[in-house]
Design an enzyme around this catalytic site. Sequence first.
Site: not given
Lengths: 260, 260
Positions: B111, B51, B198, B53
Amino acid sequence: MKRVKGIVTYDGTKYSGYQVQVDKKTIQAELEKALAKIHKADSWNVVSSGRTDTGVHSLGQTIHFDTSLSIPEERWPQAFNRLLPDDIQVRDLQYVHHDFHARFDSVGKKYVYKVNTAREKDIFKRNFVYHHPYVLSYEKMLEAAMHLEGTHDFTSFSSPRTDVIDKVRTIYAIELEKNGDEWTFTYIGNGFLYQMVRVLTGTLLHVGKGKIRPEEIPEIFEGKDRSLAGPSIPGTGLYLTNVYYDQEALEVAVKNLKHS
Amino acid sequence: MKRVKGIVTYDGTKYSGYQVQVDKKTIQAELEKALAKIHKADSWNVVSSGRTDTGVHSLGQTIHFDTSLSIPEERWPQAFNRLLPDDIQVRDLQYVHHDFHARFDSVGKKYVYKVNTAREKDIFKRNFVYHHPYVLSYEKMLEAAMHLEGTHDFTSFSSPRTDVIDKVRTIYAIELEKNGDEWTFTYIGNGFLYQMVRVLTGTLLHVGKGKIRPEEIPEIFEGKDRSLAGPSIPGTGLYLTNVYYDQEALEVAVKNLKHS
């Protein structure tokens, strides 16, 4: 009352253009709502250099409004911005003479239209660049642009849906730039009619693809018929970048663009 | 049934993340709705690498699904994309072995997190870059990043809201890049926990501002307590750029990142 001049930048994606319309989300309505709150009033009037269309963006739209408050110049942006949505922002607010007028005092404007010709559409640019996956001839578009520059009756190159009667405008300079698949069309003129930059760019794209020959441009002016020019392409790729209030600043901008 | 593997790019701004949730707009729901239409079925199942966010973007999310249709590989993107909203796009669809699995076969991910430290927020980047107008120390963040690389229990650096028990992950490389006011934080690892990128970036920003010292990082790992690390910053600046299914490709990516 003191008069304030300021610059408004906006991402026009979610708006039905600049000007207030009943039951539509517009930039002007957001600005006026924020100023009404600041002034604890029911409504507040903002005057801009002119309207922009649905989806059109701004880096340099210029406004004026009158205020009864004594907020120092440097604190105006923060006071105003905290009441605006995150896709509209004001900057460079300053007190000006009470007879300054954002619309009537403008001596020229600069618009930029961005086109991407890559085969695949970049979803991150979908609201900011017009995707047009065709091979374009730089030379042909440049030749056509030279025919478009100057003082002309732009009836063929603007929407007939307008109350404006005098359609003579002057384009001081048009510049084409290519950076990989991204094309930038820049226009400086003394004023632009409804949909004019979108029709001019749509026409240049037609020229670039060979659908219209550069030497047809004078005939299209002559015909004074909107159906002769190219299509009006979406507001998505269009930016109002500068409004000029000073003849000298305008001349410098034209000179810089011609030599860029 | 044949199995199809593909890449999905998306602008996550309008979505409550990748994974299907009742009454929420999600990427997975849009993909499954489109595939159901293509297959003239009530529903269709799509499996992703994992997934992402709310607000997080993708340039390289990878999926697989099974199909009963015989659409040639090169025609799959067009067939699929015309049923997807304009902020989601699939590409590189190919038939793969029936035991390929987008989640279980992944050996690593990359990422990227983008931060802008300019004083003024750029409204055109508001959904694509995290605006954080502070002076950051490159040297301190680099030192902290070196402590974060390697195999660790990332309990302190991920959300406690998860069913995952084993929180040991390996970060192969972290790279910081500064381009004017824009900072890019790149991470390659074998897997990432909920909110981990994050929190890692939020912690590096705290280090860059002097709120956490680089040499505190080992203690933060040791403490296994989420409250010890920096804040989880918004999904806005985050992009899943690559999912690796091949050990060699992963190693090349790590080597390239370390020498960039």
